[in-house]
Design an enzyme around this catalytic site. Structure first.
Site, mmCIF file in Angstrom:
data_model
loop_
_atom_site.group_PDB
_atom_site.id
_atom_site.type_symbol
_atom_site.label_atom_id
_atom_site.label_comp_id
_atom_site.label_asym_id
_atom_site.label_seq_id
_atom_site.Cartn_x
_atom_site.Cartn_y
_atom_site.Cartn_z
ATOM 1 N N ASP A 30 36.702 34.999 44.499
ATOM 2 C CA ASP A 30 37.408 35.521 45.680
ATOM 3 C C ASP A 30 36.415 35.759 46.813
ATOM 4 O OD1 ASP A 30 39.866 35.612 44.352
ATOM 5 O OD2 ASP A 30 40.366 37.594 45.139
ATOM 6 N N ASP A 60 36.121 35.676 38.286
ATOM 7 C CA ASP A 60 37.321 36.072 39.037
ATOM 8 C C ASP A 60 36.907 36.751 40.338
ATOM 9 O OD1 ASP A 60 40.092 36.694 39.508
ATOM 10 O OD2 ASP A 60 39.688 38.739 38.808
ATOM 11 N N LYS A 96 25.078 40.025 33.351
ATOM 12 C CA LYS A 96 24.650 41.430 33.489
ATOM 13 C C LYS A 96 23.799 41.744 32.269
ATOM 14 C CE LYS A 96 24.774 45.414 35.659
ATOM 15 N NZ LYS A 96 24.138 45.621 36.978
ATOM 16 N N TYR A 109 38.859 39.107 29.386
ATOM 17 C CA TYR A 109 40.284 38.841 29.588
ATOM 18 C C TYR A 109 41.035 38.673 28.268
ATOM 19 C CZ TYR A 109 40.618 38.031 34.661
ATOM 20 O OH TYR A 109 40.668 38.162 36.022
ATOM 21 N N ASP A 114 25.669 41.919 40.188
ATOM 22 C CA ASP A 114 25.670 42.753 41.398
ATOM 23 C C ASP A 114 24.830 42.104 42.493
ATOM 24 O OD1 ASP A 114 23.480 43.215 39.742
ATOM 25 O OD2 ASP A 114 23.362 45.367 40.148
HETATM 26 C C1 IPM Z 1 42.858 34.188 39.436
HETATM 27 C C2 IPM Z 1 43.828 35.339 39.409
HETATM 28 C C3 IPM Z 1 44.252 35.595 37.976
HETATM 29 C C4 IPM Z 1 43.013 35.966 37.203
HETATM 30 C C5 IPM Z 1 45.361 36.638 37.808
HETATM 31 C C6 IPM Z 1 46.587 36.313 38.614
HETATM 32 C C7 IPM Z 1 45.726 36.849 36.362
HETATM 33 O O1 IPM Z 1 43.268 36.457 40.003
HETATM 34 O O2 IPM Z 1 43.253 33.086 39.003
HETATM 35 O O3 IPM Z 1 41.732 34.378 39.881
HETATM 36 O O4 IPM Z 1 42.614 37.147 37.172
HETATM 37 O O5 IPM Z 1 42.415 35.079 36.596
HETATM 38 MG MG MG Z 2 41.368 36.089 40.919
#
Ligand code: IPM
Ligand code: MG
Length: 357
Positions: A252, A248, A192, A141, A224
């Protein structure tokens, strides 16, 4: 001394959910006599529209001086055409890096009331309680060089760099080992290392640290495989530690195990335990302004804020208990709705939490 909480509503559903969380925080502020004061500032697309940049100096200054920050969400299609440096997301990333909020805690906890909202079988997820510790201010990032360049043959090439220094790995590693010590003493480091040198070093440092935490059982997993194991048998995990981008993605995925990403809070801390708190979900522009978003992740982020940055455990627990109560009452926003439940708007959900308090 009064403690300032900085509210950053941001974009999309951000203002709606922050509004409900603010009501809840103001209520516990009174009932528990916390002495909090509240301030608000612009970030993301809202800041671009008002001030031309996603992270105005005024916002950064307020953030630096706040005891804790509660953020809604940033981003939306109206700003997608902007160059990278001016996008709403840079407001969020700028806060993370300027305040050195390197340690991101993303718990994935299944509320028993919501087991049927998950797409996985109840036996796979019942009792699920995972903590993802994501490195938040380094890795791909933030590493340089990055950009889009023109090659000698005239073709354009996009490129990013994935780098971690030893000290960056060590500091997030320590945070994760300590988190594991407070929980079930199992830490899985996700990398990885079969392909990427940066994560060979990551693994080496995690192994080094393991000697300092003999009570924690450290394991390693390729990303993975970790993605697969999270949906196959998620309860094998206690604490997961990983870099910025893998974290990230996996967070999710872990969030969805619990039925809805609309339930999950997060905390991002620096070395002084100053923190920024935000729901794991994004700005959800498709439902913004309709009053249907789930405010619980933001309300629960407020509880995490009370616990980690303001040392107000009792007030944090009161909020978490109130959330349990409204779920027990069968109240559900659209994202967690099921047949035998009562549909609630964003505001109705917030009001129900207040009533339960
Ligand atoms: C998160 C989000 C952010 C990230 C975005 C909005 C920049 O997806 O906080 O997980 O990628 O970190
Ligand atoms: Mg995110």
């Amino acid at each position: 001394m009064s403690k300032t909480v900085l509210l950053l509503p941001g974009d999309g559903i951000g203002p709606e959910i922050i509004n409900e969380a603010e009501k809840v925080l103001r209520r516990v502020n009174e009932t528990f006599n916390l002495g909090l004061t509240f301030d608000t500032a612009l970030v993301g697309g809202a800041a671009i529209d008002a001030a031309g940049v996603p992270l105005p100096d005024e916002t950064l200054n307020k953030a630096r001086h706040a005891s804790a920050i509660l953020l809604g969400a940033v981003g939306g299609p109206q700003w997608d055409g902007l160059e990278m440096a001016r996008r709403p997301e840079k407001g969020l990333l700028g806060l993370r890096s300027n305040l050195e909020l390197f340690a991101n805690f993303r718990p994935a906890i299944l509320y028993p009331q919501l087991a049927s909202a998950s797409s996985l079988k109840p036996e796979v997820i019942s009792g699920l309680d995972i903590m993802i510790v994501r490195e938040l201010t380094g890795g791909i990032y933030f590493s340089e060089p990055r950009g889009v360049r023109e090659l000698d043959n005239g073709e354009r090439q996009g490129y990013n760099t994935y780098a971690y220094t030893e000290s960056e790995i060590r500091r997030i590693g320590r945070v994760a080992f300590e988190a594991a010590q407070q929980r079930n003493k199992k830490l899985c480091s996700v990398d990885k290392a079969n392909v990427l040198e940066v994560t060979v070093l990551w693994r080496e440092i995690m192994n080094e640290l393991a000697r300092e935490y003999p009570d924690v059982e450290l394991s390693h997993m390729y990303v993975d495989n970790a993605a697969m194991q999270l949906v196959r048998a998620p309860k094998q995990f206690d604490v997961i530690v990983t870099g910025n981008m893998f974290g990230d993605i996996l967070s999710d995925e872990a969030a969805m195990l619990t039925g809805s990403i609309g339930m999950l809070p997060s905390a991002s801390l620096n070395a002084n335990k100053q923190g920024m708190y935000e729901p794991c979900h994004g700005s959800a522009p498709d439902i913004a302004g309709q009053g249907v978003a789930n405010p619980l992740a933001t309300i629960l982020s407020g509880a995490m804020m009370l616990r980690y940055s303001l040392q107000e455990e009792e007030a944090a627990r009161a909020i978490e208990a109130a959330v349990h109560t409204v779920l027990d009452q069968g109240l559900r926003t659209a994202d967690i709705m099921s047949d035998d439940c009562t549909r609630a708007t964003t505001r109705e959900m917030g009001e129900a939490v207040l009533a339960a308090l």
